[in-house]
Design an enzyme around this catalytic site. Sequence first.
Site, PDB file in Angstrom:
ATOM      1  N   SER A 298     -41.839 -34.898  -8.770  1.00 24.35           N
ATOM      2  CA  SER A 298     -40.679 -34.695  -8.204  1.00 24.35           C
ATOM      3  C   SER A 298     -39.832 -36.153  -7.693  1.00 24.35           C
ATOM      4  O   SER A 298     -38.993 -36.279  -7.032  1.00 24.35           O
ATOM      5  CB  SER A 298     -40.663 -33.932  -7.059  1.00 24.35           C
ATOM      6  OG  SER A 298     -41.260 -32.708  -7.299  1.00 24.35           O
TER       7      SER A 298
ATOM      8  N   THR B 208     -39.881 -34.109  -3.168  1.00 18.56           N
ATOM      9  CA  THR B 208     -38.999 -34.910  -2.761  1.00 18.56           C
ATOM     10  C   THR B 208     -39.510 -35.357  -1.365  1.00 18.56           C
ATOM     11  O   THR B 208     -40.034 -34.772  -0.296  1.00 18.56           O
ATOM     12  CB  THR B 208     -37.714 -34.258  -2.241  1.00 18.56           C
ATOM     13  OG1 THR B 208     -36.925 -33.965  -3.502  1.00 18.56           O
ATOM     14  CG2 THR B 208     -36.911 -35.403  -1.591  1.00 18.56           C
TER      15      THR B 208
ATOM     16  N   THR C 291     -36.443 -39.186  -4.550  1.00 19.37           N
ATOM     17  CA  THR C 291     -36.522 -37.845  -5.429  1.00 19.37           C
ATOM     18  C   THR C 291     -36.053 -38.018  -6.701  1.00 19.37           C
ATOM     19  O   THR C 291     -35.304 -38.901  -7.324  1.00 19.37           O
ATOM     20  CB  THR C 291     -35.810 -36.545  -4.878  1.00 19.37           C
ATOM     21  OG1 THR C 291     -36.090 -35.443  -5.541  1.00 19.37           O
ATOM     22  CG2 THR C 291     -34.309 -36.874  -4.913  1.00 19.37           C
TER      23      THR C 291
ATOM     24  N   ARG D 179     -26.094 -34.847 -12.579  1.00 17.55           N
ATOM     25  CA  ARG D 179     -26.481 -34.100 -11.101  1.00 17.55           C
ATOM     26  C   ARG D 179     -26.833 -34.807 -10.202  1.00 17.55           C
ATOM     27  O   ARG D 179     -27.864 -35.550 -10.218  1.00 17.55           O
ATOM     28  CB  ARG D 179     -26.967 -32.719 -11.340  1.00 17.55           C
ATOM     29  CG  ARG D 179     -27.105 -31.780  -9.972  1.00 17.55           C
ATOM     30  CD  ARG D 179     -28.556 -32.155  -9.487  1.00 17.55           C
ATOM     31  NE  ARG D 179     -28.467 -31.367  -8.083  1.00 17.55           N
ATOM     32  CZ  ARG D 179     -29.724 -31.467  -7.338  1.00 17.55           C
ATOM     33  NH1 ARG D 179     -30.191 -32.315  -7.338  1.00 17.55           N
ATOM     34  NH2 ARG D 179     -29.657 -30.562  -6.338  1.00 17.55           N
TER      35      ARG D 179
ATOM     36  N   THR E 251     -35.528 -31.339   2.356  1.00 16.08           N
ATOM     37  CA  THR E 251     -36.043 -31.054   1.007  1.00 16.08           C
ATOM     38  C   THR E 251     -35.480 -29.699   0.467  1.00 16.08           C
ATOM     39  O   THR E 251     -35.125 -28.979   1.504  1.00 16.08           O
ATOM     40  CB  THR E 251     -37.427 -31.371   0.998  1.00 16.08           C
ATOM     41  OG1 THR E 251     -38.037 -31.102  -0.323  1.00 16.08           O
ATOM     42  CG2 THR E 251     -38.176 -30.028   1.936  1.00 16.08           C
ATOM     43  N   GLY E 252     -35.703 -29.445  -0.832  1.00 17.61           N
ATOM     44  CA  GLY E 252     -35.180 -28.017  -1.212  1.00 17.61           C
ATOM     45  C   GLY E 252     -33.880 -28.165  -1.841  1.00 17.61           C
ATOM     46  O   GLY E 252     -33.509 -29.264  -2.452  1.00 17.61           O
TER      47      GLY E 252
HETATM   48  C1  SD4 Z   1     -32.241 -32.216  -4.567  1.00 16.51           C
HETATM   49  N1  SD4 Z   1     -33.400 -32.060  -2.414  1.00 16.51           N
HETATM   50  O1  SD4 Z   1     -32.265 -33.035  -5.344  1.00 16.51           O
HETATM   51  C2  SD4 Z   1     -33.570 -32.496  -3.771  1.00 16.51           C
HETATM   52  C3  SD4 Z   1     -34.961 -31.841  -4.266  1.00 16.51           C
HETATM   53  C4  SD4 Z   1     -35.929 -31.496  -3.498  1.00 16.51           C
HETATM   54  O2  SD4 Z   1     -37.759 -30.305  -2.881  1.00 16.51           O
HETATM   55  O3  SD4 Z   1     -35.974 -31.816  -2.304  1.00 16.51           O
HETATM   56  N2  SD4 Z   1     -36.652 -30.722  -3.911  1.00 16.51           N
HETATM   57  O4  SD4 Z   1     -31.863 -31.259  -4.393  1.00 16.51           O
END
Ligand code: SD4
Length: 334
Positions: free
Chosen positions: A90, A192, A210, A220, A243-244
């Site tokens: 990631s 991330t 990330t 994106r 994160t997320g």
């Molecule tokens: C995103 N927040 O690109 C990041 C990805 C991430 O756990 O944190 N994944 O949306």
Amino acid sequence: MKRRKFIKNASLTGIGLSVSASVLACDKNTSKTKHLTTVSTTPSLPLVIATWNVPNATAKAWHILENGGSALDAVEQGCMVEEADVNNTSVGKGGLPDRDGHVTLDACIMDKHGNCGSVVCLENITHAVSVARNVMEKTPHVMLAGKGAEQFAYEQGFKKENLLTEASKKAWEDWKIKSEYKPIINIENHDTIGMLAIDKNGDISGACTTSGLAYKMHGRVGDSPIIGSGLYVDNEVGACVATGLGEEVVKTVGSFLVVELMRQGKSPQEACEEAISRIVNKPNSNYKNFQVGYIAVNKQGETGSYAIHQWFSMTKYQNNNNDNIQATFYLKDK
Ligand code: SD4
């Protein structure tokens, strides 16, 4: 030796309580001897926290902090550990590509003065967080994107690398068979990396890096390089990193929200919980299908972490302990 423990989240976990109970003191006015109980709840500094289970990254940051280094150097170099790790799919080299096969990186960094730098959709450079730091320190801008960011990186001496490893290429080729785009909750143990540190001077910095969501559309950009969404630092108050599913974090300007809630008096834990509730309580929120997690620290060194779903965690290095702490989560509290 790394010491990893699995601790249930508590906002004050790891605080070095210096308790000296029943200290005898003589009151000059009354000449009476009094028992004073002095309880200092000041967490011991320095400390570093990071999203997910990243003990090598926090160990690197801790080493810098312990030797008197700045929080800024600590978060940059801590994040670099994960960027270089090809097994972390990631972040940085080995990151899973977008649906066209490009590994595109997002990163940002913010210092104690409120200075910040960010790169979005950067290709062919492993250490996106360091390019972000260069943007902060060597340009009049905050954010560079795509080819411009890449060109700037080469001008600063960064070397061109192929970030798509055989393993990530194979995963992408397998994905292409169905081409079904669906962010998966807690897709892997590493994710991330967002890192926040307080150095021995009590100054705070943060960074986030990330490769974004796997198989995203080309171009994106998520929350991670967006100051205020993926990361925010206010040296007077505290800091937060997310994160997320970035789209949901951006819509609520999550990290800035957490810091502002701490400014208004909430603890880091309470502030993270409130920021998650803003997401899940939206009309028609389909929060059961995505993950968002926050970690935060305040100026006093108290920490908090909270997510929508189970299995989000925070790594915390403090008092020579490198602990992985499970975050509490919204769906349990329901
Ligand atoms: C995103 N927040 O690109 C990041 C990805 C991430 O756990 O944190 N994944 O949306």
